[in-house]
Design a protein around this motif. Structure first.
Motif, PDB file in Angstrom:
ATOM      1  N   SER A 236       0.788  -1.248   0.000  1.00  0.00           N
ATOM      2  CA  SER A 236       0.000   0.000   0.000  1.00  0.00           C
ATOM      3  C   SER A 236       0.811   1.286   0.000  1.00  0.00           C
ATOM      4  N   LEU A 237       2.140   1.202  -0.078  1.00  0.00           N
ATOM      5  CA  LEU A 237       3.004   2.378   0.024  1.00  0.00           C
ATOM      6  C   LEU A 237       2.838   3.094   1.362  1.00  0.00           C
ATOM      7  N   ASN A 238       2.358   2.369   2.367  1.00  0.00           N
ATOM      8  CA  ASN A 238       2.219   2.896   3.730  1.00  0.00           C
ATOM      9  C   ASN A 238       2.959   1.984   4.688  1.00  0.00           C
ATOM     10  N   ILE A 239       3.598   2.577   5.703  1.00  0.00           N
ATOM     11  CA  ILE A 239       4.212   1.780   6.770  1.00  0.00           C
ATOM     12  C   ILE A 239       3.353   1.967   8.007  1.00  0.00           C
ATOM     13  N   ASN A 240       2.772   0.878   8.480  1.00  0.00           N
ATOM     14  CA  ASN A 240       1.873   0.922   9.624  1.00  0.00           C
ATOM     15  C   ASN A 240       2.691   0.788  10.904  1.00  0.00           C
ATOM     16  N   VAL A 241       2.939   1.917  11.565  1.00  0.00           N
ATOM     17  CA  VAL A 241       3.764   1.930  12.774  1.00  0.00           C
ATOM     18  C   VAL A 241       3.100   1.117  13.888  1.00  0.00           C
ATOM     19  N   ALA A 242       1.762   1.224  13.983  1.00  0.00           N
ATOM     20  CA  ALA A 242       1.036   0.468  15.021  1.00  0.00           C
ATOM     21  C   ALA A 242       1.179  -1.030  14.804  1.00  0.00           C
ATOM     22  N   GLU A 243       1.210  -1.468  13.543  1.00  0.00           N
ATOM     23  CA  GLU A 243       1.361  -2.892  13.244  1.00  0.00           C
ATOM     24  C   GLU A 243       2.731  -3.399  13.676  1.00  0.00           C
ATOM     25  N   ILE A 244       3.764  -2.585  13.470  1.00  0.00           N
ATOM     26  CA  ILE A 244       5.102  -2.974  13.919  1.00  0.00           C
ATOM     27  C   ILE A 244       5.112  -3.151  15.438  1.00  0.00           C
ATOM     28  N   SER A 245       4.553  -2.163  16.131  1.00  0.00           N
ATOM     29  CA  SER A 245       4.503  -2.217  17.591  1.00  0.00           C
ATOM     30  C   SER A 245       3.753  -3.457  18.060  1.00  0.00           C
ATOM     31  N   GLU A 246       2.615  -3.759  17.408  1.00  0.00           N
ATOM     32  CA  GLU A 246       1.757  -4.871  17.833  1.00  0.00           C
ATOM     33  C   GLU A 246       2.407  -6.227  17.564  1.00  0.00           C
ATOM     34  N   GLN A 247       3.031  -6.362  16.388  1.00  0.00           N
ATOM     35  CA  GLN A 247       3.558  -7.669  15.985  1.00  0.00           C
ATOM     36  C   GLN A 247       4.930  -7.982  16.572  1.00  0.00           C
ATOM     37  N   VAL A 248       5.707  -6.950  16.879  1.00  0.00           N
ATOM     38  CA  VAL A 248       7.094  -7.192  17.308  1.00  0.00           C
ATOM     39  C   VAL A 248       7.227  -7.224  18.825  1.00  0.00           C
ATOM     40  N   PHE A 249       6.532  -6.340  19.515  1.00  0.00           N
ATOM     41  CA  PHE A 249       6.708  -6.232  20.966  1.00  0.00           C
ATOM     42  C   PHE A 249       5.488  -6.808  21.697  1.00  0.00           C
ATOM     43  N   GLU A 250       5.731  -7.799  22.522  1.00  0.00           N
ATOM     44  CA  GLU A 250       4.628  -8.453  23.248  1.00  0.00           C
ATOM     45  C   GLU A 250       4.250  -7.688  24.518  1.00  0.00           C
ATOM     46  N   ASP A 251       5.248  -7.150  25.196  1.00  0.00           N
ATOM     47  CA  ASP A 251       5.014  -6.487  26.473  1.00  0.00           C
ATOM     48  C   ASP A 251       4.354  -5.120  26.274  1.00  0.00           C
ATOM     49  N   HIS A 252       3.265  -4.877  27.004  1.00  0.00           N
ATOM     50  CA  HIS A 252       2.516  -3.632  26.855  1.00  0.00           C
ATOM     51  C   HIS A 252       3.360  -2.405  27.180  1.00  0.00           C
ATOM     52  N   GLU A 253       4.182  -2.494  28.216  1.00  0.00           N
ATOM     53  CA  GLU A 253       5.009  -1.356  28.625  1.00  0.00           C
ATOM     54  C   GLU A 253       6.066  -1.033  27.567  1.00  0.00           C
ATOM     55  N   ILE A 254       6.612  -2.085  26.956  1.00  0.00           N
ATOM     56  CA  ILE A 254       7.634  -1.867  25.915  1.00  0.00           C
ATOM     57  C   ILE A 254       6.986  -1.233  24.681  1.00  0.00           C
ATOM     58  N   LYS A 255       5.769  -1.680  24.346  1.00  0.00           N
ATOM     59  CA  LYS A 255       5.044  -1.061  23.243  1.00  0.00           C
ATOM     60  C   LYS A 255       4.856   0.433  23.502  1.00  0.00           C
ATOM     61  N   LYS A 256       4.509   0.751  24.738  1.00  0.00           N
ATOM     62  CA  LYS A 256       4.277   2.148  25.110  1.00  0.00           C
ATOM     63  C   LYS A 256       5.549   2.972  24.953  1.00  0.00           C
ATOM     64  N   VAL A 257       6.680   2.415  25.404  1.00  0.00           N
ATOM     65  CA  VAL A 257       7.968   3.112  25.270  1.00  0.00           C
ATOM     66  C   VAL A 257       8.278   3.354  23.795  1.00  0.00           C
ATOM     67  N   TYR A 258       8.056   2.337  22.967  1.00  0.00           N
ATOM     68  CA  TYR A 258       8.330   2.428  21.535  1.00  0.00           C
ATOM     69  C   TYR A 258       7.450   3.505  20.885  1.00  0.00           C
ATOM     70  N   ASP A 259       6.149   3.453  21.163  1.00  0.00           N
ATOM     71  CA  ASP A 259       5.211   4.407  20.554  1.00  0.00           C
ATOM     72  C   ASP A 259       5.546   5.844  20.939  1.00  0.00           C
ATOM     73  N   GLU A 260       5.894   6.058  22.196  1.00  0.00           N
ATOM     74  CA  GLU A 260       6.218   7.413  22.667  1.00  0.00           C
ATOM     75  C   GLU A 260       7.491   7.937  22.019  1.00  0.00           C
ATOM     76  N   GLU A 261       8.477   7.051  21.860  1.00  0.00           N
ATOM     77  CA  GLU A 261       9.752   7.489  21.264  1.00  0.00           C
ATOM     78  C   GLU A 261       9.574   7.813  19.791  1.00  0.00           C
ATOM     79  N   ILE A 262       8.760   7.021  19.076  1.00  0.00           N
ATOM     80  CA  ILE A 262       8.476   7.293  17.667  1.00  0.00           C
ATOM     81  C   ILE A 262       7.822   8.668  17.513  1.00  0.00           C
TER      82      ILE A 262
END
Length: 332
Positions: A236-262
């Motif tokens: 789709s010529l789009n990079i889904n940042v939420a999909e990366i966070s969801e599929q790669v990081f299992e821990d909720h807190e780590i996802k939060k750290v990743y999303d905030e830094e992005i």
């Protein structure tokens, strides 16, 4: 023909001259000059750093000019006013490179564009003959050489004359005491977009950092991120940042750290759109280099397939890479 030039004009914006040298006549093209211009237009149009953006100030200087041009077709007037604006900005900000501005109205792949090529000066060298008790040939520096036909142009603008879609390739410079994409901000008054390369680098660098801190620098996780990016772009010529966070990081807190830094690094949208030119640059293989210099290139879609590739951690801490089910090996 993928490029058809209607008219063009060249203006000289060299601050050392004290004033812009604005041409009073349109360019006339011989075969070499036409080929030079067409080649640069095509290279710029297909450049992976060309960003699509949009006008955000309906009363902006450039948008008013382009709308006037659409109404009256006064090509020289449009180019003169844009050049005067550029010259003033260059004169007041030494970080911006002096240049010649080449304005071209051209049809590119069946769309009508106003094309502005900023031909930044480069140092060149020419021979020179002096008469000093006889002929003496020397080499002198030419500080205002223009890019050759084979060199990339650093900055350019394409505006679709009919739809007002705008594309820009630009350099971030120190302008009025702050670093900015000055063409978007001060001339076009468009949304300041990061280049696709920079956006993808923010995503990969941030995921690499999180994987290193929380997952012992797991290479398969890094590869998974790159594979998601590749698949997103192909689909789709789009990079889904939420999909990366969801599929790669299992821990909720780590996802939060990743999303905030992005978001802190400037990517606030859930999806990052990339242009077709950059999509073709996305790598399809993971290059692995061992500490002894052995290099292996593995397609991303196979690197997590244990029927094809397996990474085994040995009791002594070393890693073995096993390639499986190989039908044929070719010496390249």
């Amino acid at each position: 023909m993928s490029v058809s030039i209607s008219r063009a004009i060249l203006h000289i914006l060299d601050p050392s001259l004290g004033v812009p040298v604005l041409s009073e006549n349109l360019m006339s093209f011989n075969e070499e000059m036409r080929e030079y211009t067409e080649k640069h237009i095509l290279k710029c149009f297909n450049d992976s750093d060309l960003k699509k953006t949009k006008f955000i100030n309906e009363d902006g200087f450039f948008l008013k000019l382009i709308n006037e041009y659409r109404d009256n077709s006064e090509f020289k007037k449009f180019t003169n006013e844009v050049s005067e604006f550029f010259y003033k900005t260059i004169s007041e900000n030494p970080d911006i490179k002096p240049c010649d501005l080449l304005f071209v109205q051209a049809n590119v792949f069946n769309k009508d564009y106003m094309v502005i090529l900023k031909l930044n000066y480069k140092k060149g060298y020419i021979h020179f003959t002096k008469q000093e008790e006889g002929t003496k040939n020397i080499i002198i520096e030419q500080p205002c050489a223009l890019p050759s036909a084979t060199q990339k142009i650093d900055e350019c603008i394409f505006v679709d004359i009919n739809t007002l879609e705008v594309f820009v390739k630009e350099k971030k410079c120190q302008v009025y005491n702050e670093p900015s994409y000055y063409i978007s901000k001060y001339l076009l008054e468009c949304k300041e977009e990061k280049p696709d390369k920079e956006k993808v680098k923010i995503i990969t660098d941030t995921t690499d950092k999180i994987i290193k801190e929380y997952y012992d620098d797991d290479m398969l996780m890094k590869t998974k991120v790159k594979n998601i990016i590749r698949e997103n772009v192909e689909d789709s010529l789009n990079i889904n940042v939420a999909e990366i966070s969801e599929q790669v990081f299992e821990d909720h807190e780590i996802k939060k750290v990743y999303d905030e830094e992005i978001k802190m690094k400037g990517l606030k949208e859930p999806e990052v759109k990339v242009n077709f030119n950059y999509a073709n640059k996305i790598k399809t293989k993971q290059k692995i280099v061992t500490d002894e210099g052995i290099e292996i290139n593995i397609p991303y879609e196979l690197i997590s397939d244990k029927n094809k590739v397996e990474f085994i951690t040995n009791p002594n801490g070393t890693i073995s890479i096993v390639l499986k089910n190989i039908d044929n090996i070719i010496d390249k």
